[in-house]
Design an enzyme around this catalytic site. Sequence first.
Site, mmCIF file in Angstrom:
data_model
loop_
_atom_site.group_PDB
_atom_site.id
_atom_site.type_symbol
_atom_site.label_atom_id
_atom_site.label_comp_id
_atom_site.label_asym_id
_atom_site.label_seq_id
_atom_site.Cartn_x
_atom_site.Cartn_y
_atom_site.Cartn_z
ATOM 1 N N ASN A 62 0.824 -1.215 0.000
ATOM 2 C CA ASN A 62 0.000 0.000 0.000
ATOM 3 C C ASN A 62 0.858 1.266 0.000
ATOM 4 O O ASN A 62 1.921 1.317 0.628
ATOM 5 C CB ASN A 62 -1.017 -0.003 1.146
ATOM 6 C CG ASN A 62 -0.435 -0.303 2.514
ATOM 7 O OD1 ASN A 62 0.602 -0.944 2.624
ATOM 8 N ND2 ASN A 62 -1.099 0.156 3.542
ATOM 9 N N GLU A 64 0.381 5.250 0.614
ATOM 10 C CA GLU A 64 -0.576 6.248 1.111
ATOM 11 C C GLU A 64 -0.254 7.651 0.612
ATOM 12 O O GLU A 64 0.800 7.898 0.035
ATOM 13 C CB GLU A 64 -0.609 6.185 2.646
ATOM 14 C CG GLU A 64 -1.097 4.825 3.119
ATOM 15 C CD GLU A 64 -1.340 4.737 4.618
ATOM 16 O OE1 GLU A 64 -0.850 5.606 5.361
ATOM 17 O OE2 GLU A 64 -2.030 3.781 5.023
ATOM 18 N N CYS A 73 -4.096 0.588 -2.557
ATOM 19 C CA CYS A 73 -4.049 -0.658 -1.791
ATOM 20 C C CYS A 73 -2.979 -1.595 -2.360
ATOM 21 O O CYS A 73 -2.667 -1.563 -3.563
ATOM 22 C CB CYS A 73 -5.392 -1.378 -1.847
ATOM 23 S SG CYS A 73 -6.670 -0.627 -0.839
ATOM 24 N N GLU A 75 -3.161 -4.817 -2.888
ATOM 25 C CA GLU A 75 -3.672 -5.801 -3.850
ATOM 26 C C GLU A 75 -3.695 -5.217 -5.263
ATOM 27 O O GLU A 75 -3.240 -5.831 -6.229
ATOM 28 C CB GLU A 75 -5.097 -6.239 -3.478
ATOM 29 C CG GLU A 75 -5.211 -6.964 -2.150
ATOM 30 C CD GLU A 75 -5.449 -6.028 -0.961
ATOM 31 O OE1 GLU A 75 -4.947 -4.883 -0.986
ATOM 32 O OE2 GLU A 75 -6.124 -6.469 -0.016
ATOM 33 N N CYS A 112 -10.305 -4.969 0.962
ATOM 34 C CA CYS A 112 -11.391 -3.983 0.996
ATOM 35 C C CYS A 112 -12.351 -4.221 -0.181
ATOM 36 O O CYS A 112 -12.038 -4.966 -1.120
ATOM 37 C CB CYS A 112 -10.822 -2.565 0.950
ATOM 38 S SG CYS A 112 -10.236 -2.075 -0.682
ATOM 39 N N CYS A 115 -10.932 -3.537 -3.688
ATOM 40 C CA CYS A 115 -10.029 -4.584 -4.179
ATOM 41 C C CYS A 115 -10.806 -5.842 -4.575
ATOM 42 O O CYS A 115 -10.447 -6.527 -5.534
ATOM 43 C CB CYS A 115 -8.966 -4.897 -3.137
ATOM 44 S SG CYS A 115 -7.758 -3.564 -2.980
HETATM 45 N N1 THU Z 1 -5.347 -1.356 2.578
HETATM 46 C C1 THU Z 1 -4.844 -2.170 1.598
HETATM 47 O O1 THU Z 1 -3.706 -1.986 1.132
HETATM 48 N N2 THU Z 1 -5.631 -3.181 1.141
HETATM 49 C C2 THU Z 1 -6.878 -3.447 1.597
HETATM 50 O O2 THU Z 1 -7.545 -4.305 1.054
HETATM 51 C C3 THU Z 1 -7.399 -2.737 2.762
HETATM 52 C C4 THU Z 1 -6.657 -1.514 3.161
HETATM 53 C C5 THU Z 1 -4.504 -0.249 3.051
HETATM 54 C C6 THU Z 1 -5.001 1.108 2.664
HETATM 55 C C7 THU Z 1 -4.391 1.980 3.728
HETATM 56 O O3 THU Z 1 -3.085 2.333 3.306
HETATM 57 C C8 THU Z 1 -4.275 1.067 4.930
HETATM 58 O O4 THU Z 1 -4.446 -0.251 4.460
HETATM 59 C C9 THU Z 1 -5.304 1.346 6.023
HETATM 60 O O5 THU Z 1 -6.590 1.359 5.505
#
Ligand code: THU
Length: 160
Positions: A62, A64, A73, A75, A112, A115
Site C-alpha cells: 500500500n 498512502e 491498496c 492488492e 477492501c 479490491c
Molecule cells: N489497505 C490495503 O492496502 N488493502 C486493503 O484491502 C485494505 C486496506 C490499506 C489502505 C491503507 O493504506 C491502509 O491499508 C489502512 O486502511
Amino acid sequence: MKEILYTTAVQVFDSENELTEPEQLLLVRAYEALSNAYVPYSGFHVGAAVLLANGAIESGANQENAAYPMCLCAERTALAVAAMRHPGIPVMSIAVRVRKKEGIISKPAGPCGACRQVLSEWEDRYNCNISVLLQGEKGVVFRIPNAKSLLPLSFDRSFL
Ligand code: THU
C-alpha cells in the site's frame, strides 16, 4: 418471493505449513512486500503477491497519500505491476499479509471492497479463478478458492 443464497467457502489452515509449497512461497513474497509499504498516516502495512500462469510472482504494497482517498491498496498495486510486466498472462492466486506498528496481527485481514471488485474484474478478464490467501504476520491462513465469492452481486461488464 424467492431467496437467493450466496456462499463463500473459506478454507482455514492452522498455519502456512499446511499449504502447498508454491502457496507458502507466495505468502513469503507478500510478507517481504510489507517493507515496501508507504504508510505514514495509518502505520498499517499491507503486502500482496500474485502468482501468474507463467509462474512469475509480482508483488505490491500500500502507498498512502496526504489526500487520503488517493491511497493505493497493496492488492491493486500488485495486480497493476503484474499487468504491466506480463501483459495477457492470467493471475492464478494472490496472497495478502498485514502488519501494524504495535502488536502482532495473527488474524487474516480481508481485502477492501474496492479490491474485491477489481479482483472480480481480473477473474472476468482472464476467465479464470483467482485463489485468495490471507494471513496476518503469523498464524492462521484463510484460502478462498475464487475472488468473486468474496463479492456477491458484483458489478460487471454484462450490465454495460
Ligand atoms: N489497505 C490495503 O492496502 N488493502 C486493503 O484491502 C485494505 C486496506 C490499506 C489502505 C491503507 O493504506 C491502509 O491499508 C489502512 O486502511
